[in-house]
Scaffold this motif. Structure first.
Motif, PDB file in Angstrom:
ATOM      1  N   LEU A  78      -6.311   6.675   3.140  1.00  0.00           N
ATOM      2  CA  LEU A  78      -5.481   5.883   2.238  1.00  0.00           C
ATOM      3  C   LEU A  78      -6.012   4.469   2.107  1.00  0.00           C
ATOM      4  CD1 LEU A  78      -2.960   5.780   0.466  1.00  0.00           C
ATOM      5  CD2 LEU A  78      -1.639   5.163   2.506  1.00  0.00           C
ATOM      6  N   GLU A  79      -6.530   3.928   3.187  1.00  0.00           N
ATOM      7  CA  GLU A  79      -7.110   2.585   3.133  1.00  0.00           C
ATOM      8  C   GLU A  79      -8.339   2.558   2.237  1.00  0.00           C
ATOM      9  OE1 GLU A  79      -8.370  -0.900   6.324  1.00  0.00           O
ATOM     10  OE2 GLU A  79      -8.795   1.195   6.780  1.00  0.00           O
ATOM     11  N   VAL A  80      -9.144   3.609   2.305  1.00  0.00           N
ATOM     12  CA  VAL A  80     -10.320   3.682   1.439  1.00  0.00           C
ATOM     13  C   VAL A  80      -9.896   3.798  -0.020  1.00  0.00           C
ATOM     14  CG1 VAL A  80     -12.328   5.082   0.857  1.00  0.00           C
ATOM     15  CG2 VAL A  80     -11.769   4.650   3.245  1.00  0.00           C
ATOM     16  N   GLN A  81      -8.856   4.578  -0.286  1.00  0.00           N
ATOM     17  CA  GLN A  81      -8.372   4.703  -1.657  1.00  0.00           C
ATOM     18  C   GLN A  81      -7.849   3.376  -2.196  1.00  0.00           C
ATOM     19  OE1 GLN A  81      -5.427   7.772  -1.700  1.00  0.00           O
ATOM     20  NE2 GLN A  81      -6.835   9.372  -1.001  1.00  0.00           N
ATOM     21  N   ARG A  82      -7.260   2.569  -1.329  1.00  0.00           N
ATOM     22  CA  ARG A  82      -6.740   1.281  -1.758  1.00  0.00           C
ATOM     23  C   ARG A  82      -7.844   0.236  -1.911  1.00  0.00           C
ATOM     24  NH1 ARG A  82      -3.202   4.140  -2.768  1.00  0.00           N
ATOM     25  NH2 ARG A  82      -0.986   3.956  -2.258  1.00  0.00           N
ATOM     26  N   GLY A  83      -9.060   0.593  -1.500  1.00  0.00           N
ATOM     27  CA  GLY A  83     -10.170  -0.335  -1.655  1.00  0.00           C
ATOM     28  C   GLY A  83     -10.127  -1.495  -0.707  1.00  0.00           C
ATOM     29  N   SER A  84      -9.637  -1.261   0.513  1.00  0.00           N
ATOM     30  CA  SER A  84      -9.558  -2.347   1.487  1.00  0.00           C
ATOM     31  C   SER A  84     -10.941  -2.690   2.005  1.00  0.00           C
ATOM     32  CB  SER A  84      -8.657  -1.938   2.658  1.00  0.00           C
ATOM     33  OG  SER A  84      -8.704  -2.900   3.671  1.00  0.00           O
ATOM     34  N   PRO A  85     -11.263  -3.955   2.150  1.00  0.00           N
ATOM     35  CA  PRO A  85     -12.569  -4.329   2.683  1.00  0.00           C
ATOM     36  C   PRO A  85     -12.684  -4.105   4.175  1.00  0.00           C
ATOM     37  CG  PRO A  85     -11.252  -6.292   2.327  1.00  0.00           C
ATOM     38  CD  PRO A  85     -10.457  -5.144   1.787  1.00  0.00           C
ATOM     39  N   HIS A  86     -11.577  -3.807   4.860  1.00  0.00           N
ATOM     40  CA  HIS A  86     -11.619  -3.657   6.313  1.00  0.00           C
ATOM     41  C   HIS A  86     -11.766  -2.191   6.644  1.00  0.00           C
ATOM     42  CE1 HIS A  86     -10.316  -7.775   6.329  1.00  0.00           C
ATOM     43  NE2 HIS A  86      -9.186  -7.459   5.725  1.00  0.00           N
ATOM     44  N   SER A  87     -12.875  -1.805   7.158  1.00  0.00           N
ATOM     45  CA  SER A  87     -13.096  -0.429   7.548  1.00  0.00           C
ATOM     46  C   SER A  87     -12.706  -0.245   9.000  1.00  0.00           C
ATOM     47  CB  SER A  87     -14.573  -0.054   7.364  1.00  0.00           C
ATOM     48  OG  SER A  87     -15.377  -0.832   8.212  1.00  0.00           O
ATOM     49  N   SER A  88     -12.618   1.033   9.368  1.00  0.00           N
ATOM     50  CA  SER A  88     -12.226   1.331  10.745  1.00  0.00           C
ATOM     51  C   SER A  88     -13.272   0.873  11.732  1.00  0.00           C
ATOM     52  CB  SER A  88     -11.985   2.837  10.895  1.00  0.00           C
ATOM     53  OG  SER A  88     -11.640   3.157  12.205  1.00  0.00           O
ATOM     54  N   ALA A  89     -14.544   1.042  11.380  1.00  0.00           N
ATOM     55  CA  ALA A  89     -15.597   0.645  12.298  1.00  0.00           C
ATOM     56  C   ALA A  89     -15.607  -0.857  12.515  1.00  0.00           C
ATOM     57  CB  ALA A  89     -16.948   1.113  11.771  1.00  0.00           C
ATOM     58  N   ALA A  90     -15.447  -1.600  11.418  1.00  0.00           N
ATOM     59  CA  ALA A  90     -15.428  -3.053  11.553  1.00  0.00           C
ATOM     60  C   ALA A  90     -14.246  -3.505  12.377  1.00  0.00           C
ATOM     61  CB  ALA A  90     -15.394  -3.699  10.171  1.00  0.00           C
ATOM     62  N   SER A  91     -13.132  -2.802  12.225  1.00  0.00           N
ATOM     63  CA  SER A  91     -11.951  -3.194  12.983  1.00  0.00           C
ATOM     64  C   SER A  91     -12.132  -2.920  14.456  1.00  0.00           C
ATOM     65  CB  SER A  91     -10.731  -2.454  12.449  1.00  0.00           C
ATOM     66  OG  SER A  91      -9.616  -2.733  13.238  1.00  0.00           O
TER      67      SER A  91
END
Length: 851
Positions: free
Chosen positions: A433-446
């Protein structure tokens, strides 16, 4: 001998592309890119062509579709296209693999099973009959669908055409009727079975008598089942008995008349239930159409279908056939078949799975059932949950029901494995869902941005030294994403509860430690862990430290700060509560921090000194200059909803506190409408109502904040009769900028009322005139359902009327738009609405704790 289908290992070998093919595809892609630039060496091109020739052809359309179906196993369109491509290719083994994979994704689909068996029987394989018989043994065990049983009986008749094998055919019919003879669509099988019995050979008189008894028993069973042709069977049975003996026929027929009429009555209701539950299947040019369930998005139509299935299942459980207790096995067989159908048709609706589980579980608790059978029912209930979780891995109700039952069975390892899998599914959906929303924060970066804290106390000693994400790596503020994140936190909270109950507080701390490492963990998990520490281990210091850690990781959550403040007040830690208030109240904007001001003000007014209260009021006046001074003064002198200043000194009347201000004319104006409504209520067999009451609000539409009552302090006090609703009195004293629909403040209305006293008297005289509704409106209001049948959200009538009054309607002729009329003056009941000194509600009042 039964022949089983291809194994899963063999299926994977035939389906997945080989490594050589994958390498060749990569080389082909790179060669095409190189040819565009005309820079690839000729020797490299020759080597790639040689590799392409040696590795074989690229994946076929079937291979591509199979890979897509494997990635999205719940997509029916992809599966149907895959079956079409497989049958178009006429590859026997590939079609078998396709049907096996399809039945793995959609078990017990009758059309798929029938097409699979047809494909096997139409092949030229020497073992096709053995293979088909093996498929029949697999499918018929759990299939409640008449179509498959009809196909099985046709197969038996084809394999046993000679008169010497009639007994085999008869046994096949009896076997089928034992499993699906109670079905509404089984009437052709009953008719064929009765004809088969009538055609049996009878060499002696005794044989003839036995044949007639068998026919009679078959008729007597069939005419008590709500089937499509039950009326015709009843006529045939009467003719059969009268031809044998008219004297005995009268007795037999009279004994069965009541049961037959009950079956016909039930058939009418059954047809109404099943009309919309079985939609037609999509057509196909290769075969009989295959119907597959679809994942719901809970549109209005899907929710209506779910409600129809729920009503039908409840109706079946109510025993409409009135089957007696000695024959309860017959009722259980019928309900088992009904639930099996429901689980196939409504595969992706967790509520239906839970209803089936609850019914099977109720059978396992029946003490009149033998112990062995009760154990079997209990195992069947657990199998229902397991199958439901395979179909709906992200279902909260199925996962929670399964782990709860496993906890009762002391299978703690299974609970841990299930919760880990469930949390993984929820986390993946959040990432998607985060990818669909186009969030710049990915899981790996977090995950890389997490900081290493120092151990706080033994509550965190069992976890690794990693904390929640930094402020920059937090997920975005999207409403849907925020809701899903809160639901993710609920799963962690349930997991912690299980660990504490089953394995102790240390296990719960371990689970909390895992939750803290996850970037998606919301602040609710911290509050739940803190309260668990306080109430279960009596460790108030540990609870405070967990709250502090939550404040560090979620500094922008006002609700968490409010919960923490309420917790400190509830344990009488006034020093830390005051320090927390001073620390957080200025870290939020004024409007956002208002709940914190109000919370602390309630405590200060109740238990602080007069000097401290006046000092706090001075600070609040600076923060909220638009609030009247009398509001803050009167707030200090309210208790348990008693607002004497508003009623006695300011002349405000409480909402809903009587109707003394109503005129006789207004009452007469409503008489005709009331009579029409009462007539409708009487027609619906509901008791007549003297007054039309306000529709109750549905619990499903409550505000999210209202559902989160504090876990500490006593519950909210019950409203006194005539008291204003506590959820609405806050708007009375809010500023005009915060007031909904820009309604004027009570003070503005009072000043306007004093200046226009003459107009008010004119308006009241107009209201006193008798009003008669036109007949068409009276008929329309009388046709409306009763107020008690409405379970949706409710709205404040004065707010809706204010919207209509302030609406600017543009003229259709292009003229100047009509200006909105002046705001209404005066409240219901002949007086002003009560002022708002919210949010103080006295000890235990309101939704935010005790003080």
């Amino acid at each position: 001998m039964s022949v089983t289908g291809p194994s899963s290992a063999q299926e994977e070998e035939r389906i997945l592309p080989t490594e050589d093919i994958l390498n060749t595809l990569r080389q082909l892609s790179s060669s095409q890119q190189g040819s565009l630039g005309s820079q690839q060496p000729l020797q490299s091109q020759h080597s790639e062509q040689e590799a392409l020739q040696s590795s074989g052809p690229p994946p076929s359309e079937w291979d591509i579709l199979r890979a897509q179906a494997r990635e999205q196993p719940r997509d029916p369109d992809a599966w149907l296209r895959l079956v079409d491509v497989a049958e178009e290719g006429k590859d026997y083994d590939r079609v078998n693999e396709t049907f096996e994979a399809l039945l793995g994704a959609f078990p017990n689909s009758p059309q798929t099973q029938i097409e699979y068996i047809k494909h096997v029987l139409e092949s030229s394989s020497s073992t096709k009959y053995q293979y088909a018989e093996g498929l029949f043994k697999r499918f018929l065990k759990t299939s409640p669908f008449v179509e498959l049983w009809k196909h099985y009986l046709r197969y038996v008749q084809q394999m046993n055409p000679s008169p010497a094998t009639k007994d085999t055919v008869r046994k096949a019919y009896e076997f089928a009727l034992t499993h699906i003879g109670h079905d509404k669509d089984s009437s052709p099988i009953w008719t064929e079975y009765i004809q088969l019995l009538k055609q049996a050979d009878a060499a002696t008189t005794w044989d003839e008598s036995q044949k007639m008894d068998a026919v009679r028993k078959a008729y007597q069973r069939a005419i008590q089942i709500p089937m499509d042709n039950v009326k015709r069977l009843w006529e045939d049975y009467q003719e059969f008995e009268n031809n044998l003996n008219k004297i005995t026929a009268k007795k037999f027929i009279s004994d069965l008349t009541a049961s037959h009429m009950q079956a016909r009555t039930v058939l009418t209701a059954l047809q109404e239930h099943l009309t919309v539950l079985f939609p037609p299947s999509p057509p196909s040019k290769y075969r009989t159409s295959i119907w597959l369930p679809r994942v719901p998005t809970f549109t209005a139509g899907e929710k209506a279908l779910q409600a129809r299935w729920r009503a039908y299942l409840k109706w079946e459980e109510s025993n409409p056939l009135e089957i007696d207790a000695p024959e309860k096995q017959q009722l259980q067989n019928r309900l088992q078949s009904v639930y099996r159908k429901a689980l196939v048709r409504m595969r992706f609706y967790p509520e239906i799975w839970f209803m089936a589980y609850s019914w099977y579980k109720s059978l396992s608790l029946d003490e009149s059932t033998p112990e062995a059978k009760r154990k079997d029912r209990k195992d069947e209930a657990m199998n229902i949950l397991k199958a439901g979780l395979e179909a709906n891995p992200s279902s909260f109700i199925l996962n929670f029901a399964y782990v709860e039952q496993q906890e009762l069975n002391q299978n703690f390892e299974d609970v841990h494995a299930t919760m880990d899998k469930f949390l993984g599914v929820l986390k993946k959906s959040l990432d998607d869902l985060e990818v669909q929303r186009g969030s710049p924060h990915s899981s790996a970066a977090s995950d890389q941005s997490q900081q290493v804290p120092t151990p706080v106390d033994e509550a965190f000693a069992s976890q690794s030294a990693t904390s929640s994400q930094s402020q920059d790596a937090k997920p975005p503020r999207d409403q849907e994403l925020s809701d899903r994140r809160t639901e993710f936190g609920l799963a962690w909270i349930v997991y912690m509860r299980f660990a504490r109950r089953a394995e102790g507080i240390k296990s719960a701390r371990t689970v909390f430690g895992k939750a803290r490492k996850d970037r998606w963990t919301p602040w609710e998990v911290y509050e739940a862990a803190a309260l668990m520490e306080y109430h279960c281990s009596k460790a108030g210091d540990i609870a405070g430290r967990i709250f502090e850690r939550g404040m560090e990781n979620f500094p922008d959550e006002v609700e968490l700060a409010l919960r923490y403040l309420g917790f400190l007040i509830s344990i009488n830690d006034d020093a830390n509560a005051r320090a927390l208030f001073e620390r957080v109240v200025n870290s939020f904007p004024a409007e956002k921090a208002r709940p914190i001001w109000d919370r602390w003000a309630r405590y200060e007014y109740q238990f602080g000194t007069l000097e401290a209260s006046q000092l706090l009021e001075k600070r609040m006046a600076e923060a909220y200059p638009q609030d009247p001074a009398i509001k803050r003064f009167a707030e200090r002198h309210k208790y348990l909803g008693c607002d004497a200043i508003a009623v006695c000194d300011l002349g405000f009347s409480l909402r809903g506190s009587g109707s003394s201000g109503k005129t006789n004319g207004a009452s007469a104006a409503k008489s005709e409408t009331q009579q029409a409504v009462n007539a409708t209520v009487s027609a619906n067999q509901n008791p007549p109502q003297a007054h039309i009451t306000k529709r109750p609000s549905s619990p499903d539409h409550r505000r999210r904040d209202d559902s989160r009552s504090g876990d500490y302090g006593p519950p909210a006090k019950r409203q006194r009769p005539g008291s204003p609703p506590r959820g609405h009195d806050r708007d009375r004293w809010e500023s005009s900028g915060r007031r909904r629909h820009a309604s004027p403040s009570p003070w503005d209305r009072e000043r306007e009322r004093e200046g226009t006293h003459g107009r008010k008297q004119d308006r009241e005289r107009e209201e006193e005139k008798d009003v008669t509704l036109p007949p068409i409106l009276s008929w329309f209001i009388g046709s409306l359902p009763a107020a008690a049948s409405f379970d949706g959200p409710t709205f404040r009538n004065d707010d809706l009327m204010q919207v209509f009054r302030n609406a600017v309607i543009t003229s259709s002729t292009g003229g100047r738009p009509r200006s909105p009329p002046p705001a209404p003056r005066g409240g219901g009941g002949g007086g002003r609405p009560p002022p708002d000194y919210s949010p103080y509600q006295g000890p235990g009042g309101g939704r935010r704790g005790r003080y």
